[in-house]
Design a protein around this motif. Structure first.
Motif, PDB file in Angstrom:
ATOM      1  N   SER A 174      31.786  35.594  38.580  1.00 20.61           N
ATOM      2  CA  SER A 174      32.702  36.351  39.484  1.00 20.61           C
ATOM      3  C   SER A 174      33.086  37.543  38.790  1.00 20.61           C
ATOM      4  CB  SER A 174      34.094  35.620  39.630  1.00 20.61           C
ATOM      5  OG  SER A 174      35.074  36.503  40.124  1.00 20.61           O
ATOM      6  N   ASP A 175      33.391  38.630  39.562  1.00 17.16           N
ATOM      7  CA  ASP A 175      33.443  39.964  38.968  1.00 17.16           C
ATOM      8  C   ASP A 175      34.829  40.135  38.210  1.00 17.16           C
ATOM      9  OD1 ASP A 175      34.929  39.768  41.676  1.00 17.16           O
ATOM     10  OD2 ASP A 175      34.171  41.736  42.084  1.00 17.16           O
ATOM     11  N   ASN A 176      35.725  39.153  38.679  1.00 20.30           N
ATOM     12  CA  ASN A 176      36.794  38.850  38.054  1.00 20.30           C
ATOM     13  C   ASN A 176      37.293  38.247  36.759  1.00 20.30           C
ATOM     14  OD1 ASN A 176      39.911  38.723  37.755  1.00 20.30           O
ATOM     15  ND2 ASN A 176      40.275  39.262  39.963  1.00 20.30           N
ATOM     16  N   SER A 177      37.373  38.977  35.710  1.00 24.59           N
ATOM     17  CA  SER A 177      37.403  38.187  34.431  1.00 24.59           C
ATOM     18  C   SER A 177      38.648  37.373  34.319  1.00 24.59           C
ATOM     19  CB  SER A 177      37.168  39.200  33.355  1.00 24.59           C
ATOM     20  OG  SER A 177      38.117  40.176  33.331  1.00 24.59           O
ATOM     21  N   ARG A 178      39.571  37.486  35.259  1.00 25.60           N
ATOM     22  CA  ARG A 178      41.032  36.844  34.946  1.00 25.60           C
ATOM     23  C   ARG A 178      40.976  35.477  35.670  1.00 25.60           C
ATOM     24  NH1 ARG A 178      42.985  42.478  35.370  1.00 25.60           N
ATOM     25  NH2 ARG A 178      44.025  42.742  33.221  1.00 25.60           N
ATOM     26  N   ILE A 179      39.872  34.958  35.922  1.00 25.77           N
ATOM     27  CA  ILE A 179      39.774  33.487  36.591  1.00 25.77           C
ATOM     28  C   ILE A 179      38.975  32.568  35.857  1.00 25.77           C
ATOM     29  CG2 ILE A 179      39.483  32.420  38.605  1.00 25.77           C
ATOM     30  CD1 ILE A 179      39.361  35.252  40.009  1.00 25.77           C
ATOM     31  N   ALA A 180      39.500  31.672  35.536  1.00 27.32           N
ATOM     32  CA  ALA A 180      38.453  30.588  34.587  1.00 27.32           C
ATOM     33  C   ALA A 180      37.817  29.695  35.594  1.00 27.32           C
ATOM     34  CB  ALA A 180      39.556  29.877  33.727  1.00 27.32           C
ATOM     35  N   PHE A 181      36.551  29.304  35.315  1.00 26.70           N
ATOM     36  CA  PHE A 181      35.840  28.258  36.150  1.00 26.70           C
ATOM     37  C   PHE A 181      34.484  27.937  35.293  1.00 26.70           C
ATOM     38  CE2 PHE A 181      34.725  32.385  37.512  1.00 26.70           C
ATOM     39  CZ  PHE A 181      33.515  32.375  37.508  1.00 26.70           C
ATOM     40  N   GLU A 182      33.934  26.886  35.914  1.00 26.36           N
ATOM     41  CA  GLU A 182      32.685  26.316  35.255  1.00 26.36           C
ATOM     42  C   GLU A 182      31.531  27.253  35.741  1.00 26.36           C
ATOM     43  OE1 GLU A 182      30.749  22.148  34.601  1.00 26.36           O
ATOM     44  OE2 GLU A 182      32.575  22.170  35.474  1.00 26.36           O
ATOM     45  N   LYS A 183      30.742  27.696  34.999  1.00 25.66           N
ATOM     46  CA  LYS A 183      29.854  28.774  35.379  1.00 25.66           C
ATOM     47  C   LYS A 183      28.456  27.988  35.820  1.00 25.66           C
ATOM     48  CE  LYS A 183      32.218  32.469  33.814  1.00 25.66           C
ATOM     49  NZ  LYS A 183      33.665  31.769  33.443  1.00 25.66           N
ATOM     50  N   LEU A 219      39.293  26.536  40.182  1.00 23.02           N
ATOM     51  CA  LEU A 219      39.648  28.028  39.531  1.00 23.02           C
ATOM     52  C   LEU A 219      41.162  28.119  38.965  1.00 23.02           C
ATOM     53  CD1 LEU A 219      38.466  29.634  42.781  1.00 23.02           C
ATOM     54  CD2 LEU A 219      37.131  29.298  41.118  1.00 23.02           C
ATOM     55  N   LYS A 220      41.335  28.481  37.725  1.00 23.59           N
ATOM     56  CA  LYS A 220      42.503  28.861  37.286  1.00 23.59           C
ATOM     57  C   LYS A 220      42.936  30.213  37.348  1.00 23.59           C
ATOM     58  CE  LYS A 220      46.258  27.898  34.901  1.00 23.59           C
ATOM     59  NZ  LYS A 220      47.496  27.275  35.378  1.00 23.59           N
ATOM     60  N   ALA A 221      43.839  30.760  37.660  1.00 29.12           N
ATOM     61  CA  ALA A 221      44.137  32.249  37.675  1.00 29.12           C
ATOM     62  C   ALA A 221      44.981  32.564  36.580  1.00 29.12           C
ATOM     63  CB  ALA A 221      44.890  32.697  39.144  1.00 29.12           C
ATOM     64  N   ALA A 222      44.834  33.547  36.010  1.00 29.28           N
ATOM     65  CA  ALA A 222      45.594  34.211  34.901  1.00 29.28           C
ATOM     66  C   ALA A 222      47.000  34.833  35.256  1.00 29.28           C
ATOM     67  CB  ALA A 222      44.971  35.265  33.983  1.00 29.28           C
ATOM     68  N   LYS A 223      47.762  34.712  34.508  1.00 30.99           N
ATOM     69  CA  LYS A 223      49.291  35.202  35.027  1.00 30.99           C
ATOM     70  C   LYS A 223      49.452  36.618  35.483  1.00 30.99           C
ATOM     71  CE  LYS A 223      51.886  31.330  33.265  1.00 30.99           C
ATOM     72  NZ  LYS A 223      52.646  30.827  32.128  1.00 30.99           N
ATOM     73  N   ASP A 224      48.187  37.464  35.002  1.00 28.70           N
ATOM     74  CA  ASP A 224      48.231  38.946  35.071  1.00 28.70           C
ATOM     75  C   ASP A 224      47.091  39.044  36.068  1.00 28.70           C
ATOM     76  OD1 ASP A 224      46.143  38.212  33.299  1.00 28.70           O
ATOM     77  OD2 ASP A 224      46.773  39.953  32.206  1.00 28.70           O
ATOM     78  N   ILE A 225      46.754  38.252  36.900  1.00 25.06           N
ATOM     79  CA  ILE A 225      45.497  38.426  37.735  1.00 25.06           C
ATOM     80  C   ILE A 225      45.709  39.726  38.500  1.00 25.06           C
ATOM     81  CG2 ILE A 225      46.305  37.048  39.799  1.00 25.06           C
ATOM     82  CD1 ILE A 225      43.382  36.027  40.086  1.00 25.06           C
ATOM     83  N   GLY A 226      46.683  40.047  38.892  1.00 19.11           N
ATOM     84  CA  GLY A 226      46.889  41.559  39.634  1.00 19.11           C
ATOM     85  C   GLY A 226      46.465  41.413  41.048  1.00 19.11           C
ATOM     86  N   ASP A 227      46.815  42.584  41.937  1.00 15.27           N
ATOM     87  CA  ASP A 227      46.790  42.712  43.403  1.00 15.27           C
ATOM     88  C   ASP A 227      45.323  43.288  43.604  1.00 15.27           C
ATOM     89  OD1 ASP A 227      49.333  41.874  44.213  1.00 15.27           O
ATOM     90  OD2 ASP A 227      49.942  43.773  42.965  1.00 15.27           O
ATOM     91  N   GLY A 228      44.273  42.251  44.542  1.00  9.96           N
ATOM     92  CA  GLY A 228      43.336  42.900  44.341  1.00  9.96           C
ATOM     93  C   GLY A 228      42.327  41.727  45.109  1.00  9.96           C
TER      94      GLY A 228
END
Length: 212
Positions: free
Chosen positions: A71-80, A99-108
């Motif tokens: 993923s291009d979004n580093s604020r998500i944790a997942f198995e690669k 998928l686990k989103a960080a609390k500061d994932i942001g709008d996008g």
């Protein structure tokens, strides 16, 4: 003799099957159905999943297959990397990737790219999926926290109490639980405030509910 030639024929047919090509296809879908805010968006702090469907449309087995997820979004944790193993000709598998989103994932948005590797090189074409991301829960809680503090200062209160929240609509039960935890986390930094007023808490749920 007879038995020998039968065994030999079986061996030959096995070798032939082994040589038949696999033809691997994958498709991906995003689901936050089971999350605290099911709105087809990866919201801040949310648990969701990618569902990857793997198909072998070839005449031979797909051997030792594994999925590579990026993923291009580093604020998500997942198995690669996910090992799937052999997939017979005509076989199909659904693989869930948490998928686990960080609390500061942001709008996008988050772009996911998945490909399947096969031992003999019969790899799938890589597939991509864009998933919208949102910080709306953070925003809603921030607004309510600000409002609580404003009202407290205005009324000269040092503490406020909360009524136990009993979710009537079960689809809100998880959201209630998550928001409540978040409220306590944030109010923990403000010494005079230990708990939150129920009406303001309900307002948060309404403000989030109205956004989808």
């Amino acid at each position: 003799g007879e038995a020998m030639s039968k065994a030999f024929k079986e061996l030959i047919s096995k070798v032939r099957v082994g040589l038949l090509p696999a033809d691997m296809f994958i498709s991906i879908n995003f689901s936050d159905r089971d999350s605290f805010l099911p709105n087809n968006t990866l919201d801040d702090g949310e648990d969701a999943e990618l569902i990857v469907t793997v198909m072998n449309k070839g005449k031979g087995s797909g051997y030792g297959t594994n999925l590579e997820v990026a993923s291009d979004n580093s604020r998500i944790a997942f198995e690669k990397n996910i090992v799937i193993g052999d997939i017979p000709a005509g076989g199909k598998r659904d693989i869930k990737i948490n998928l686990k989103a960080a609390k500061d994932i942001g709008d996008g948005k988050a772009l996911f790219r998945v490909n399947l590797n096969e031992n003999r090189g019969y790899n799938s074409k890589s597939v991509a999926l864009n998933v919208p991301t949102s910080n709306q829960i953070n925003r809603a809680i921030d607004n309510i926290v600000t409002e609580v503090i404003r009202q407290m200062r205005q009324k000269g209160w040092k503490r406020i109490a909360i009524a136990e929240i009993e979710p009537i609509d079960s689809s809100y039960a998880k959201l209630d639980k998550y928001l409540l935890k978040e409220f306590f986390n944030r109010f923990g930094h403000i010494k005079e405030i230990s708990v939150v007023e129920k009406s303001l808490f309900d307002k948060t749920i309404k403000s989030i509910g109205s956004s989808f």
